[in-house]
Every structure is written in C-alpha cells, then in structure tokens.
Motif scaffolding. Structure first.
Motif, PDB file in Angstrom:
ATOM      1  N   GLU A 259       0.982  -1.131   0.110  1.00 14.63           N
ATOM      2  CA  GLU A 259       0.080   0.027   0.039  1.00 14.63           C
ATOM      3  C   GLU A 259       0.754   1.344  -0.009  1.00 14.63           C
ATOM      4  O   GLU A 259       0.507   2.399  -0.452  1.00 14.63           O
ATOM      5  CB  GLU A 259      -0.998  -0.105   1.222  1.00 14.63           C
ATOM      6  CG  GLU A 259      -2.061   1.108   1.141  1.00 14.63           C
ATOM      7  CD  GLU A 259      -2.731   1.072   2.519  1.00 14.63           C
ATOM      8  OE1 GLU A 259      -3.746   2.047   2.708  1.00 14.63           O
ATOM      9  OE2 GLU A 259      -2.896  -0.027   3.213  1.00 14.63           O
ATOM     10  N   SER A 260       2.277   1.085   0.381  1.00 13.36           N
ATOM     11  CA  SER A 260       3.043   2.274   0.697  1.00 13.36           C
ATOM     12  C   SER A 260       3.619   2.848  -0.717  1.00 13.36           C
ATOM     13  O   SER A 260       4.218   1.857  -1.426  1.00 13.36           O
ATOM     14  CB  SER A 260       4.180   1.884   1.650  1.00 13.36           C
ATOM     15  OG  SER A 260       3.700   1.561   2.821  1.00 13.36           O
ATOM     16  N   MET A 261       3.576   4.036  -0.807  1.00 13.32           N
ATOM     17  CA  MET A 261       4.363   4.712  -1.940  1.00 13.32           C
ATOM     18  C   MET A 261       5.842   4.869  -1.303  1.00 13.32           C
ATOM     19  O   MET A 261       6.766   4.851  -2.042  1.00 13.32           O
ATOM     20  CB  MET A 261       3.881   6.090  -2.183  1.00 13.32           C
ATOM     21  CG  MET A 261       4.453   6.856  -3.147  1.00 13.32           C
ATOM     22  SD  MET A 261       3.744   8.592  -3.468  1.00 13.32           S
ATOM     23  CE  MET A 261       2.357   8.005  -4.384  1.00 13.32           C
ATOM     24  N   SER A 282       8.651  -5.208  -1.703  1.00 12.04           N
ATOM     25  CA  SER A 282       7.130  -4.894  -2.117  1.00 12.04           C
ATOM     26  C   SER A 282       6.813  -3.891  -2.777  1.00 12.04           C
ATOM     27  O   SER A 282       5.643  -3.536  -3.012  1.00 12.04           O
ATOM     28  CB  SER A 282       6.512  -4.976  -0.829  1.00 12.04           C
ATOM     29  OG  SER A 282       6.908  -6.092   0.119  1.00 12.04           O
ATOM     30  N   GLY A 283       7.900  -3.027  -3.122  1.00  7.65           N
ATOM     31  CA  GLY A 283       7.682  -2.015  -4.172  1.00  7.65           C
ATOM     32  C   GLY A 283       7.636  -0.505  -3.509  1.00  7.65           C
ATOM     33  O   GLY A 283       7.187   0.519  -4.287  1.00  7.65           O
ATOM     34  N   ALA A 284       8.029  -0.233  -2.263  1.00  5.13           N
ATOM     35  CA  ALA A 284       8.066   0.958  -1.916  1.00  5.13           C
ATOM     36  C   ALA A 284       9.369   1.509  -1.888  1.00  5.13           C
ATOM     37  O   ALA A 284      10.261   0.894  -1.708  1.00  5.13           O
ATOM     38  CB  ALA A 284       7.695   0.815  -0.209  1.00  5.13           C
ATOM     39  N   ALA A 285       9.296   2.980  -2.200  1.00  6.24           N
ATOM     40  CA  ALA A 285      10.568   3.568  -2.543  1.00  6.24           C
ATOM     41  C   ALA A 285      11.040   3.872  -1.109  1.00  6.24           C
ATOM     42  O   ALA A 285      10.499   4.253  -0.156  1.00  6.24           O
ATOM     43  CB  ALA A 285      10.323   5.003  -3.243  1.00  6.24           C
ATOM     44  N   LEU A 286      12.298   3.637  -0.860  1.00  9.46           N
ATOM     45  CA  LEU A 286      13.106   3.764   0.529  1.00  9.46           C
ATOM     46  C   LEU A 286      13.604   5.403   0.691  1.00  9.46           C
ATOM     47  O   LEU A 286      14.517   5.816  -0.045  1.00  9.46           O
ATOM     48  CB  LEU A 286      14.236   2.681   0.594  1.00  9.46           C
ATOM     49  CG  LEU A 286      14.768   2.691   1.975  1.00  9.46           C
ATOM     50  CD1 LEU A 286      14.047   2.320   3.114  1.00  9.46           C
ATOM     51  CD2 LEU A 286      16.189   1.924   1.830  1.00  9.46           C
ATOM     52  N   ALA A 333      11.729   3.191  -6.632  1.00  4.60           N
ATOM     53  CA  ALA A 333      11.071   2.225  -6.159  1.00  4.60           C
ATOM     54  C   ALA A 333      11.378   0.910  -7.101  1.00  4.60           C
ATOM     55  O   ALA A 333      11.741  -0.352  -6.424  1.00  4.60           O
ATOM     56  CB  ALA A 333       9.609   2.400  -6.107  1.00  4.60           C
ATOM     57  N   GLN A 334      11.532   0.886  -8.396  1.00  6.13           N
ATOM     58  CA  GLN A 334      12.076  -0.244  -9.115  1.00  6.13           C
ATOM     59  C   GLN A 334      13.214  -0.731  -9.093  1.00  6.13           C
ATOM     60  O   GLN A 334      13.563  -1.760  -9.141  1.00  6.13           O
ATOM     61  CB  GLN A 334      11.524   0.322 -10.594  1.00  6.13           C
ATOM     62  CG  GLN A 334      11.648  -0.917 -11.800  1.00  6.13           C
ATOM     63  CD  GLN A 334      10.590  -2.054 -11.663  1.00  6.13           C
ATOM     64  OE1 GLN A 334       9.548  -1.741 -11.317  1.00  6.13           O
ATOM     65  NE2 GLN A 334      11.294  -3.232 -11.080  1.00  6.13           N
ATOM     66  N   GLN A 335      14.388   0.220  -8.912  1.00  2.00           N
ATOM     67  CA  GLN A 335      15.734   0.073  -8.806  1.00  2.00           C
ATOM     68  C   GLN A 335      15.829  -0.749  -7.306  1.00  2.00           C
ATOM     69  O   GLN A 335      16.638  -1.664  -7.378  1.00  2.00           O
ATOM     70  CB  GLN A 335      16.303   1.260  -8.836  1.00  2.00           C
ATOM     71  CG  GLN A 335      16.713   2.164 -10.334  1.00  2.00           C
ATOM     72  CD  GLN A 335      17.537   1.213 -11.092  1.00  2.00           C
ATOM     73  OE1 GLN A 335      18.445   0.441 -10.493  1.00  2.00           O
ATOM     74  NE2 GLN A 335      17.585   1.170 -12.414  1.00  2.00           N
ATOM     75  N   GLY A 336      15.041  -0.263  -6.363  1.00  2.00           N
ATOM     76  CA  GLY A 336      15.285  -1.043  -5.285  1.00  2.00           C
ATOM     77  C   GLY A 336      14.769  -2.313  -5.237  1.00  2.00           C
ATOM     78  O   GLY A 336      15.369  -3.279  -4.736  1.00  2.00           O
TER      79      GLY A 336
END
Length: 366
Positions: A259-261, A282-286, A333-336
């Motif tokens: 759910e997190s951006m 899970s696709g969240a940007a850090l 997010a994708q790179q992470g």
C-alpha cells in the motif's frame, strides 16, 4: 552436524528481526538432516551462593521450566518441531548439550560460550550488530577477540571488527529477503500517497526523528496517509493521525508495504535493514538515514534516498522529494526492487553452512 545456537532471550509473542534470521537457518538446517538446538539464557541465574539463595533460585527455575514458558512454542514464527528448544537454562557448563558447533548470537552469550569446553562444539559468533553502541554493552569489542569463527551479516560490521582486530577472519553472510512472504502485488505506478515506518522503543532505531519528520510531512501534505507498525504499544502525542499495527504478521506487513508509496527507515545505526529490504521487495521507495545497515543493498538517489541520521528535517526533505517527483519515486522503487532480488535465502544459507564447515575443517559441497 549437531548445532547449538545460544541466544540471550526467549520471545514467545514478540517478533524480533535478528531472531527470525536465526530461526530461518535453524529450520533449513534440520530439513537438511542436521540436529539443531536453540539454548536461551534469558533466565540464567548465578552459581550457588547460600542455601537460601539456592532455594529461591530453584523455585525460580521451576517456575520458568514448568509455568512461564509452557508450552515451549514461538507464536510469531513457524519453527520446525525438530528444532529443540532449551528455555529453562542455567549457566552451569555441564548442562549445555554436546555438539559439533556452538554459535554465540550476542556479546552476552559469547561470554558464556567462551567458558565452555570443546565438547560443547567448535565456537562460532554470528554478528548482526555492533552491540557496543547499545544502551547496555556487555564488553562487545572484547568478545570479538575471543578467537571464535566470526560471521557478519553486513560489510560495516565486518569493517568494525577489523578496526580492532585487523587480522581476524570474518565471513560475510548477508541477510536475505523472504520472497515467499513479501511480494510485489500492487503496481509501483498506481500507488496513492501512503508513507509507512517501523516504530521501535530502542533510541538507536531513530523513531523519535522519524515521527518528527512525519509530523512535518503531514503538515505540508495533509492528504498523505501514514501507517506505522511495531511491537510496542501505539505511539502517543505524535501530533498527526496515523494507522498503527502492533505485532503485525508477515502477511499484514506485505499488505502495508504494497500500500505504501514510500517506506522510511530513520535508524541511527542499523545492523541490517531487514524491513527496508522487505519494503523494497514489495515496491515501496526507500527513504533512509545513512545507518550502515542499508549500504549493502542501496545506492544514493538510485535505489534509495539517503540522508544524514539524527535529522528530522533531512528525512522530511527526502520524503517530500519523492512526493513531489513521482517519476523519481517510481524509478527508485523499481531500482530498489531489482536490487534486492539477489538476496535469496538459499544463497545466504549456503554461505552460512560453508562458514560452519570451513570452521570445522570440512570441505563444502553445494
């Protein structure tokens, strides 16, 4: 092999990241035919001093053995039933089971393992942090020099050991992502303005700075939804609205991350950023502080926004940067997500077993 992990405490209902790592190795080891014991020293008491003291401690021992931890079951982790748990432990040397390998998992347990005879196993030391930075330090740095076979989960920990013991061999065994529990479900491009963060009572986790940063963000972006989770009780007097989940299951954490951006890690010093890798998977940007524990899997402004620790304003700027630039947020997010794909359990497990076998002088075959 007969392997005995010596751990400092038993948490029946409280999830602990470092414990989860050890339990995962224990499960895999028994599945591969090894005999695994986990010995907890949380209820250890001193040697006999007087008859009255002996009576008091004997009562305490019976209480711990028969009542406090009965049944011997960890409710927050699915530990294989073949893993033997010794929770009613005393520090009497003869009561430790004989083994091929004994693994200290903290500075406190290292001291006890150091005193044991060779019949209790070849001595290893699994390092997940520099405990000399904790509020209570059990002479951590001196324990690194005990002559054990050292294993570290992160490069910065290995480098810290070499600062004091340059000639000591330290095997690097990076932590892993549980890809079975943490998946990319919601598209990175379709996420709403949701920011999540772990809260933790230990000051070294930097929760104070993270909450202040989120208060700044909520003031500037009132529509942003904030989700917090942790093992402690719900934070009070934060100055902003938020959802809170205590002792969240892995399935719930996966839901939160998806759910997190943006996921925020405000730690001052981190052994290995376990929740960061889960969120990235899970696709969240850090957005993270420069805490050491994320360096093995992040690159500044490519797979994460990295800011100085102990700075709420810097954290807030990092979060704001991604809220205002969605292309950058999606790219990070994708790179992470791509970056953490190499941290598989199988790779970590093979490195762990290889370290054990090399310490025993046995050739390792995959």
């Amino acid at each position: 092999m007969k392997i005995n992990f010596v751990m400092p405490d038993f948490y029946k209902d409280k999830p602990i990241g470092g414990f989860k790592t050890i339990y995962s190795y224990a499960n895999a080891l028994v599945k591969h035919g090894h005999q695994v014991t986990i010995t907890y020293l949380s209820d250890a008491f001193p040697a006999y001093k007087s008859f009255l003291f002996f009576i008091k401690q004997s009562i305490r021992y019976i209480y711990h053995k028969s009542i406090k931890y009965f049944p011997k079951k960890i409710n927050w982790f699915s530990l294989d039933n073949r893993v033997r748990l010794i929770i009613d432990k005393t520090p009497i040397k003869i009561t430790f089971p004989n083994a091929d390998v004994i693994v200290a998992t903290s500075s406190l347990t290292a001291k006890i393992v150091f005193s044991l005879s060779k019949s209790k196993g070849e001595k290893f030391y699994f390092l997940q942090h520099d405990e000399s930075t904790f509020s209570v330090d059990h002479d951590t740095i001196s324990t690194w020099g005990y002559g054990f076979h050292l294993m570290a989960v992160a490069k910065w920990i290995k480098e810290r050991v070499h600062k004091y013991y340059p000639e000591t061999k330290v095997d690097l065994i990076p932590n892993f992502v549980n890809f079975g529990s943490f998946k990319l479900i919601n598209k990175i491009s379709d996420r709403k303005d949701v920011v999540s963060m772990l809260v933790h009572p230990d000051p070294i986790k930097g929760t104070e700075y993270g909450l202040k940063a989120l208060k700044i963000i909520k003031k500037r972006f009132p529509d942003v939804k904030i989700i917090l989770f942790g093992t402690c009780s719900r934070p009070k007097e934060t100055g902003f609205e938020f959802e809170y989940y205590q002792n969240a299951s892995e399935s719930k954490l996966c839901q939160i991350y998806n759910e997190s951006m943006i996921y925020v890690m405000p730690s001052i010093l981190e052994g290995w950023g376990l929740t960061a890798t889960e969120a990235m998977q899970s696709g969240a940007a850090l957005v993270t502080t420069e805490n050491g524990g994320v360096d093995d899997f992040t690159e500044r402004n490519i797979s994460a926004i990295k800011v100085p620790s102990r700075s709420s304003t810097s954290l807030a700027r990092g979060i704001e940067k991604l809220l205002l630039d969605d292309d950058l947020r999606q790219a990070i997010a994708q790179q992470g997500h791509d970056k953490v794909q190499r941290f598989t359990f199988e790779n970590s497990y093979q490195l762990f077993v290889k370290s054990l076998l090399c310490g025993l002088g046995v050739a390792h075959e995959k």
